[in-house]
Design a protein around this motif. Sequence first.
Motif, PDB file in Angstrom:
ATOM      1  N   GLN A 203       0.845  -1.192   0.000  1.00  0.00           N
ATOM      2  CA  GLN A 203       0.000   0.000   0.000  1.00  0.00           C
ATOM      3  C   GLN A 203       0.886   1.250   0.000  1.00  0.00           C
ATOM      4  OE1 GLN A 203      -3.074  -0.776  -0.595  1.00  0.00           O
ATOM      5  NE2 GLN A 203      -2.515  -2.928  -0.265  1.00  0.00           N
ATOM      6  N   GLU A 204       0.352   2.346  -0.521  1.00  0.00           N
ATOM      7  CA  GLU A 204       1.155   3.570  -0.626  1.00  0.00           C
ATOM      8  C   GLU A 204       1.335   4.263   0.718  1.00  0.00           C
ATOM      9  OE1 GLU A 204       0.999   7.933  -2.838  1.00  0.00           O
ATOM     10  OE2 GLU A 204       0.095   6.190  -3.805  1.00  0.00           O
ATOM     11  N   TYR A 205       0.244   4.377   1.485  1.00  0.00           N
ATOM     12  CA  TYR A 205       0.333   5.156   2.736  1.00  0.00           C
ATOM     13  C   TYR A 205      -0.824   4.774   3.641  1.00  0.00           C
ATOM     14  CZ  TYR A 205       0.635   9.213   5.848  1.00  0.00           C
ATOM     15  OH  TYR A 205       0.766  10.021   6.944  1.00  0.00           O
ATOM     16  N   ILE A 206      -0.512   4.428   4.885  1.00  0.00           N
ATOM     17  CA  ILE A 206      -1.551   4.138   5.880  1.00  0.00           C
ATOM     18  C   ILE A 206      -1.111   4.749   7.205  1.00  0.00           C
ATOM     19  CG2 ILE A 206      -2.919   2.373   7.051  1.00  0.00           C
ATOM     20  CD1 ILE A 206      -2.214   0.433   4.826  1.00  0.00           C
ATOM     21  N   ASP A 207      -1.839   5.755   7.674  1.00  0.00           N
ATOM     22  CA  ASP A 207      -1.455   6.393   8.936  1.00  0.00           C
ATOM     23  C   ASP A 207      -2.572   7.323   9.405  1.00  0.00           C
ATOM     24  OD1 ASP A 207       0.055   6.924  11.159  1.00  0.00           O
ATOM     25  OD2 ASP A 207       1.680   7.927  10.083  1.00  0.00           O
ATOM     26  N   TYR A 208      -2.390   7.851  10.599  1.00  0.00           N
ATOM     27  CA  TYR A 208      -3.312   8.804  11.215  1.00  0.00           C
ATOM     28  C   TYR A 208      -4.727   8.225  11.337  1.00  0.00           C
ATOM     29  CZ  TYR A 208       0.243  12.471  10.704  1.00  0.00           C
ATOM     30  OH  TYR A 208       1.396  13.212  10.782  1.00  0.00           O
ATOM     31  N   ASN A 209      -4.814   6.951  11.638  1.00  0.00           N
ATOM     32  CA  ASN A 209      -6.114   6.332  11.869  1.00  0.00           C
ATOM     33  C   ASN A 209      -6.322   6.090  13.359  1.00  0.00           C
ATOM     34  OD1 ASN A 209      -6.980   5.830   9.012  1.00  0.00           O
ATOM     35  ND2 ASN A 209      -5.046   4.699   8.997  1.00  0.00           N
ATOM     36  N   LEU A 210      -7.564   6.089  13.790  1.00  0.00           N
ATOM     37  CA  LEU A 210      -7.914   5.792  15.173  1.00  0.00           C
ATOM     38  C   LEU A 210      -8.599   4.433  15.210  1.00  0.00           C
ATOM     39  CD1 LEU A 210      -9.509   8.106  17.834  1.00  0.00           C
ATOM     40  CD2 LEU A 210     -10.481   5.845  17.402  1.00  0.00           C
ATOM     41  N   PHE A 211      -8.103   3.559  16.084  1.00  0.00           N
ATOM     42  CA  PHE A 211      -8.642   2.209  16.209  1.00  0.00           C
ATOM     43  C   PHE A 211      -9.304   2.031  17.570  1.00  0.00           C
ATOM     44  CE2 PHE A 211      -4.786   1.882  13.568  1.00  0.00           C
ATOM     45  CZ  PHE A 211      -5.296   1.291  12.421  1.00  0.00           C
ATOM     46  N   TYR A 212     -10.504   1.504  17.562  1.00  0.00           N
ATOM     47  CA  TYR A 212     -11.138   1.048  18.800  1.00  0.00           C
ATOM     48  C   TYR A 212     -11.798  -0.286  18.488  1.00  0.00           C
ATOM     49  CZ  TYR A 212     -13.645   1.028  23.223  1.00  0.00           C
ATOM     50  OH  TYR A 212     -14.115   0.685  24.476  1.00  0.00           O
ATOM     51  N   GLN A 213     -11.036  -1.363  18.680  1.00  0.00           N
ATOM     52  CA  GLN A 213     -11.447  -2.713  18.299  1.00  0.00           C
ATOM     53  C   GLN A 213     -11.248  -3.667  19.485  1.00  0.00           C
ATOM     54  OE1 GLN A 213     -12.911  -2.117  14.569  1.00  0.00           O
ATOM     55  NE2 GLN A 213     -12.637  -4.138  15.439  1.00  0.00           N
ATOM     56  N   PRO A 214     -12.010  -3.488  20.552  1.00  0.00           N
ATOM     57  CA  PRO A 214     -11.790  -4.328  21.738  1.00  0.00           C
ATOM     58  C   PRO A 214     -11.898  -5.818  21.425  1.00  0.00           C
ATOM     59  CG  PRO A 214     -13.299  -2.524  22.216  1.00  0.00           C
ATOM     60  CD  PRO A 214     -13.115  -2.540  20.736  1.00  0.00           C
ATOM     61  N   GLY A 215     -10.832  -6.548  21.697  1.00  0.00           N
ATOM     62  CA  GLY A 215     -10.838  -7.996  21.538  1.00  0.00           C
ATOM     63  C   GLY A 215     -10.621  -8.498  20.132  1.00  0.00           C
ATOM     64  N   THR A 216     -10.469  -7.606  19.154  1.00  0.00           N
ATOM     65  CA  THR A 216     -10.234  -8.017  17.766  1.00  0.00           C
ATOM     66  C   THR A 216      -8.972  -7.324  17.253  1.00  0.00           C
ATOM     67  OG1 THR A 216     -11.654  -6.246  16.907  1.00  0.00           O
ATOM     68  CG2 THR A 216     -12.675  -8.405  17.300  1.00  0.00           C
ATOM     69  N   PRO A 217      -8.345  -7.853  16.214  1.00  0.00           N
ATOM     70  CA  PRO A 217      -7.092  -7.264  15.742  1.00  0.00           C
ATOM     71  C   PRO A 217      -7.290  -5.910  15.067  1.00  0.00           C
ATOM     72  CG  PRO A 217      -7.779  -9.050  14.296  1.00  0.00           C
ATOM     73  CD  PRO A 217      -8.694  -9.083  15.482  1.00  0.00           C
ATOM     74  N   LEU A 218      -6.256  -5.101  15.154  1.00  0.00           N
ATOM     75  CA  LEU A 218      -6.266  -3.856  14.400  1.00  0.00           C
ATOM     76  C   LEU A 218      -6.120  -4.156  12.910  1.00  0.00           C
ATOM     77  CD1 LEU A 218      -3.900  -1.652  16.614  1.00  0.00           C
ATOM     78  CD2 LEU A 218      -6.336  -2.152  16.915  1.00  0.00           C
ATOM     79  N   VAL A 219      -5.205  -5.072  12.601  1.00  0.00           N
ATOM     80  CA  VAL A 219      -4.872  -5.359  11.210  1.00  0.00           C
ATOM     81  C   VAL A 219      -4.622  -6.855  11.038  1.00  0.00           C
ATOM     82  CG1 VAL A 219      -3.217  -4.932   9.340  1.00  0.00           C
ATOM     83  CG2 VAL A 219      -3.841  -3.072  10.886  1.00  0.00           C
ATOM     84  N   PHE A 220      -5.106  -7.408   9.911  1.00  0.00           N
ATOM     85  CA  PHE A 220      -4.749  -8.760   9.509  1.00  0.00           C
ATOM     86  C   PHE A 220      -3.987  -8.682   8.192  1.00  0.00           C
ATOM     87  CE2 PHE A 220      -5.824 -12.483   6.840  1.00  0.00           C
ATOM     88  CZ  PHE A 220      -5.092 -13.428   7.548  1.00  0.00           C
ATOM     89  N   TYR A 225      -2.380  -8.478  14.028  1.00  0.00           N
ATOM     90  CA  TYR A 225      -1.746  -7.462  14.866  1.00  0.00           C
ATOM     91  C   TYR A 225      -2.810  -6.887  15.805  1.00  0.00           C
ATOM     92  CZ  TYR A 225       1.976  -7.762  11.393  1.00  0.00           C
ATOM     93  OH  TYR A 225       2.975  -8.214  10.556  1.00  0.00           O
ATOM     94  N   TYR A 226      -2.699  -7.261  17.063  1.00  0.00           N
ATOM     95  CA  TYR A 226      -3.693  -6.848  18.044  1.00  0.00           C
ATOM     96  C   TYR A 226      -3.337  -5.534  18.735  1.00  0.00           C
ATOM     97  CZ  TYR A 226      -6.303 -11.222  17.760  1.00  0.00           C
ATOM     98  OH  TYR A 226      -7.079 -12.267  17.317  1.00  0.00           O
ATOM     99  N   TYR A 231       2.107  -3.792  15.167  1.00  0.00           N
ATOM    100  CA  TYR A 231       1.732  -3.392  13.802  1.00  0.00           C
ATOM    101  C   TYR A 231       2.740  -2.384  13.239  1.00  0.00           C
ATOM    102  CZ  TYR A 231      -0.885  -0.365  10.526  1.00  0.00           C
ATOM    103  OH  TYR A 231      -1.279   0.423   9.474  1.00  0.00           O
ATOM    104  N   GLN A 232       3.088  -1.397  14.037  1.00  0.00           N
ATOM    105  CA  GLN A 232       4.039  -0.375  13.583  1.00  0.00           C
ATOM    106  C   GLN A 232       5.424  -0.980  13.335  1.00  0.00           C
ATOM    107  OE1 GLN A 232       3.576   2.208  16.957  1.00  0.00           O
ATOM    108  NE2 GLN A 232       2.152   3.570  15.898  1.00  0.00           N
ATOM    109  N   ASN A 233       5.896  -1.779  14.280  1.00  0.00           N
ATOM    110  CA  ASN A 233       7.252  -2.337  14.172  1.00  0.00           C
ATOM    111  C   ASN A 233       7.390  -3.292  12.996  1.00  0.00           C
ATOM    112  OD1 ASN A 233       8.023  -0.902  16.444  1.00  0.00           O
ATOM    113  ND2 ASN A 233       7.570  -2.588  17.843  1.00  0.00           N
ATOM    114  N   ALA A 234       6.337  -4.048  12.715  1.00  0.00           N
ATOM    115  CA  ALA A 234       6.427  -5.053  11.655  1.00  0.00           C
ATOM    116  C   ALA A 234       6.248  -4.466  10.263  1.00  0.00           C
ATOM    117  CB  ALA A 234       5.379  -6.143  11.889  1.00  0.00           C
ATOM    118  N   THR A 235       5.497  -3.354  10.170  1.00  0.00           N
ATOM    119  CA  THR A 235       5.118  -2.857   8.846  1.00  0.00           C
ATOM    120  C   THR A 235       5.668  -1.480   8.513  1.00  0.00           C
ATOM    121  OG1 THR A 235       3.075  -1.770   9.600  1.00  0.00           O
ATOM    122  CG2 THR A 235       2.958  -4.133   9.090  1.00  0.00           C
ATOM    123  N   GLY A 236       5.988  -0.684   9.524  1.00  0.00           N
ATOM    124  CA  GLY A 236       6.408   0.688   9.279  1.00  0.00           C
ATOM    125  C   GLY A 236       5.257   1.650   9.069  1.00  0.00           C
TER     126      GLY A 236
END
Length: 361
Positions: A203-220, A225-226, A231-236
């Motif tokens: 993907q070109e750019y992913i940032d400045y998002n707000l996550f509220y996902q209690p008990g589910t991953p932020l990203v698959f 990535y829970y 998530y940040q360390n693995a993907t940048g």
Amino acid sequence: TWGDSNLISAENNIISNNHFYQNFYSAVGLYRNAKSNIIENNLAEYNAIAHMDTHTGTSHNIFRNNVLRHAGFYSETMPSPGPSGIVIHNAGPGHVVEGNFISYQVDATGNDGYGIITDHTNYQSIIRNNILYRNMGHGFASTSSGKNIVVNNQFIENGYNSSKPQYGIGMARDADIDHIIANNIFYKNKSGAMSFSGLLRQQEYIDYNLFYQPGTPLVFDNTYYYDLASYQNATGFGTHSIVSDPLFLDAENGDYHLTRYSPAIDIGHSSVVGLPTFDFDGDNRILGRNVDIGADEYAEVAVTISSGDVNGDGSINLADAIASLRVLSNMPTSAFKAADLSGDGKVGMEEALELLYQLSL
């Protein structure tokens, strides 16, 4: 009729202020060379397959400020593509989907039921300022379609009543790359916020998002990535993203405006590509230091503030001292500069100490 070569195309039309109810296929369909049309301020509900769709040969159409709800209930009979709220299918350039409230899109086959989908489309679409709520599929899906701009949307409880994994945003095919995804709120989607199935780093750019996902991953991304750090360390990606309750005004009753204490206020990317000029309600963007995350730009109600009334509730008490300390700790708060006691133009330690002293007397 789907695929009818004799359909008449149209240009530069405005389709506005209509109620589309129980149509057999969809409310509005654009085909062949339909271009530069504006579909806005309509209510579409209980249509059999989709609500609005645009197909081969169309370009530069705008779907804006529509309320779309409850469709797809006859989806087991539909041709490809499947039923979704707004469908951009094999279409040309320049499509914009903005300011729509799309909810309760279903698919009896369990395959689609998305709020918005770009499907086998080689051109960029802009998806912004939408609220995608309780759709059976993803809030936004990209299927063999790349380079989309997805900014300042709210993805809320998508995957509703689905037996399959469904996310706020989902994509899984090789062409689903080079997206820009920023300034969005992801709130309690069924399986997580975003699913890329191995395509995340393309993907070109992913940032400045707000996550509220209690008990589910932020990203698959073939890995779950829970938490934000992994998530940040693995993907940048996601350096400026946060995990927090967005503090909606009344989420239980469907009011997804921000409150004055929302952590989404003033922390978005103000120069991201595709940033809307106005918010979901038509209010100006960037009313504070930076743009707010999500579809709503919080507008403070004008009040008269007394010196020391840091939180603006009309009284001076311990809560004002606590609000001052929250400012110093970079915690969410709404501090008014008009409540400055020390005269330095700021609210902070001096105000907290003076208030605590006065309250101790």
